[in-house]
Design an enzyme around this catalytic site. Structure first.
Site, PDB file in Angstrom:
ATOM      1  N   ASP A   8     -87.274 -37.190 -69.262  1.00  0.00           N
ATOM      2  CA  ASP A   8     -87.065 -36.146 -70.274  1.00  0.00           C
ATOM      3  C   ASP A   8     -88.257 -35.973 -71.218  1.00  0.00           C
ATOM      4  OD1 ASP A   8     -84.521 -36.115 -69.174  1.00  0.00           O
ATOM      5  OD2 ASP A   8     -83.666 -37.389 -70.744  1.00  0.00           O
ATOM      6  N   HIS A  63     -80.312 -34.444 -60.257  1.00  0.00           N
ATOM      7  CA  HIS A  63     -80.920 -35.746 -59.957  1.00  0.00           C
ATOM      8  C   HIS A  63     -82.077 -35.669 -58.971  1.00  0.00           C
ATOM      9  CE1 HIS A  63     -77.184 -36.897 -61.892  1.00  0.00           C
ATOM     10  NE2 HIS A  63     -77.791 -38.024 -62.199  1.00  0.00           N
ATOM     11  N   ARG A  81     -85.151 -36.809 -60.476  1.00  0.00           N
ATOM     12  CA  ARG A  81     -85.360 -38.239 -60.755  1.00  0.00           C
ATOM     13  C   ARG A  81     -85.760 -39.029 -59.518  1.00  0.00           C
ATOM     14  NH1 ARG A  81     -80.546 -39.716 -64.569  1.00  0.00           N
ATOM     15  NH2 ARG A  81     -80.061 -41.273 -63.000  1.00  0.00           N
TER      16      ARG A  81
HETATM   17  O1  F6P Z   1     -82.280 -39.207 -69.368  1.00  0.00           O
HETATM   18  C1  F6P Z   1     -82.518 -38.933 -68.023  1.00  0.00           C
HETATM   19  C2  F6P Z   1     -81.434 -38.057 -67.461  1.00  0.00           C
HETATM   20  O2  F6P Z   1     -81.753 -37.765 -66.122  1.00  0.00           O
HETATM   21  C3  F6P Z   1     -81.174 -36.779 -68.240  1.00  0.00           C
HETATM   22  O3  F6P Z   1     -82.132 -35.782 -67.995  1.00  0.00           O
HETATM   23  C4  F6P Z   1     -79.785 -36.445 -67.803  1.00  0.00           C
HETATM   24  O4  F6P Z   1     -79.094 -35.698 -68.776  1.00  0.00           O
HETATM   25  C5  F6P Z   1     -79.147 -37.786 -67.633  1.00  0.00           C
HETATM   26  O5  F6P Z   1     -80.188 -38.731 -67.466  1.00  0.00           O
HETATM   27  C6  F6P Z   1     -78.195 -37.873 -66.485  1.00  0.00           C
HETATM   28  O6  F6P Z   1     -77.628 -39.128 -66.444  1.00  0.00           O
HETATM   29  P1  F6P Z   1     -76.667 -39.628 -65.261  1.00  0.00           P
HETATM   30  O7  F6P Z   1     -77.565 -40.055 -64.141  1.00  0.00           O
HETATM   31  O8  F6P Z   1     -75.928 -40.753 -65.862  1.00  0.00           O
HETATM   32  O9  F6P Z   1     -75.806 -38.471 -64.872  1.00  0.00           O
END
Ligand code: F6P
Length: 373
Positions: free
Chosen positions: A152, A295, A298
């Site tokens: 983020d 995701h 990520r």
């Molecule tokens: O903080 C990183 C993040 O990917 C945010 O952008 C998002 O809101 C959150 O984590 C999502 O978290 P989770 O993987 O618990 O759904």
């Protein structure tokens, strides 16, 4: 912050919160730097779970990190030691005999586990939640160095966090791909990206991907401006529009869209893309589709930029320990690596400044944030 302490023999690394591309690079750099100094390096499984519930891990909740174990991991997404964004040790949820739930502070157990395993220091890699835990553990006597992590890019006191560049790169690839299908069908494409309450991913990917509209939490939007922009494009002969929406974006007078709330965890955001797309279709009559990148931002391999930052952070964390520092976070300041007190960085969210060059650049390019007049 410099302490007269016994020499370091064993260091444990923990990765906490949502994963981010570059975590493995931090682990590799910290392990190799520590081994070079003759230290034993360990990894705590799944945030601090490996210390609080070791019985759940057949291999043990704390694993030895050898040179072999960190070989060939710089380019890998995720984290080889696991992570968790639930069961924060400061507010650990337990079920009471009557079935009700209570939160208890289990940080003393972590301090005791460090003593039990003869571990002298902790490198905690994580976001704001991990910084808070690191600060508390340091104040209870552990030697703690924090490494900031989040896609983020909303952590204060560091120019950048690793993971952000990889997330933006992937979002841009997605937006680039949507241009041709949007243009072919004359549609509005709404792309929702992560970022929690900060609009960094949306702004950077929106500019790089030539979006027409970017909606971010820092600038609450006026829906009539969204449709106005789409209609202006139509009048100019451009029958498609790309809208990038940060998951935390909100309309004027409204709130960020929360899909899930649970004790001991951060709110889960989402749904704003669907909402905006439905409203656009309703108001403009134009076919509108939504893509939630979620995701995907990520996962995968970190960019070269993120690998270098992550490797520098991991090595700097070990240098900080060698210098006798504790309760500091490694941070990038221009080209320099510096150490800032964790308590100064923790709890401070870094939003996109609305008077910043990056926002002005977007506006000069004709991108609309759909703020009211
Ligand atoms: O903080 C990183 C993040 O990917 C945010 O952008 C998002 O809101 C959150 O984590 C999502 O978290 P989770 O993987 O618990 O759904």
């Amino acid at each position: 912050m410099t302490q007269e302490l016994r020499p370091i023999k064993r260091v444990a690394i923990s990765t906490g919160g949502g994963d981010a591309p570059g975590l493995n690079a931090v682990i590799r750099a910290a392990v190799l730097s520590g081994l070079k100094r003759g230290w034993e390096m360990y990894g705590i499984r799944d945030g601090f779970h490996g210390m609080l519930t070791p019985e759940q891990y057949p291999e043990g909740g704390i694993i030895r990190l050898t040179r072999d174990r960190v070989r060939g991991i710089t380019h890998l997404g995720g984290t080889i030691i696991g992570t968790s964004n639930r069961n924060n040790p400061m507010r650990y949820p337990i079920v009471m005999p009557d079935g009700s739930k209570e939160e208890v502070d289990r940080t003393d157990e972590i301090v005791r586990a460090f003593a039990l395993h003869g571990i002298d220091a902790l490198i905690t890699v994580g976001g704001d939640g991990s910084l808070e835990i690191g600060d508390v553990l340091a104040k209870k006597g552990l030697r703690v160095i924090a490494v900031p992590k989040t896609i983020d890019n909303d952590l204060d006191k560091t120019d950048v966090t690793f993971g952000f560049d990889s997330a933006v790169a992937f979002a841009v690839e997605g937006i680039d791909r949507l241009h041709s299908t949007a243009a072919s069908h004359g549609r509005v494409m709404v792309v929702e990206v992560m970022g929690r309450y900060a609009g960094w991913i949306a702004v950077e990917s929106g500019i790089a991907g030539s979006a027409d509209i970017i909606l971010i939490p820092e600038i609450p939007y006026d829906l009539s401006k969204v449709s106005q922009k789409i209609q202006e494009r139509e009048q100019g002969g451009r029958f498609f529009t790309i809208v990038v929406v940060a998951e935390g974006a909100k309309p004027i007078g409204g709130k960020s869209s929360v899909v899930h709330k649970e004790a001991g965890r951060a709110e889960r955001l989402g749904g704003i893309g669907e909402k905006v797309a439905a409203e656009i279709q309703e108001i403009t009559g134009k076919e509108t589709r939504v893509v939630v990148l979620g995701h995907l931002l990520r996962g995968g391999t970190p960019t070269a930029f993120d690998r270098v930052i992550a490797l520098r952070f991991g090595a700097a964390a070990v240098r900080a320990l060698e210098q006798g520092l504790s309760n500091v976070m490694v941070a990038l300041d221009g080209q320099q690596m510096k150490f800032v007190p964790i308590e100064e960085a923790q709890g401070q969210m870094k939003s996109v400044p609305i008077d910043s060059d990056i926002i002005q650049t977007a506006k000069d390019l004709g991108i609309s944030f759909c703020e009211p007049d």
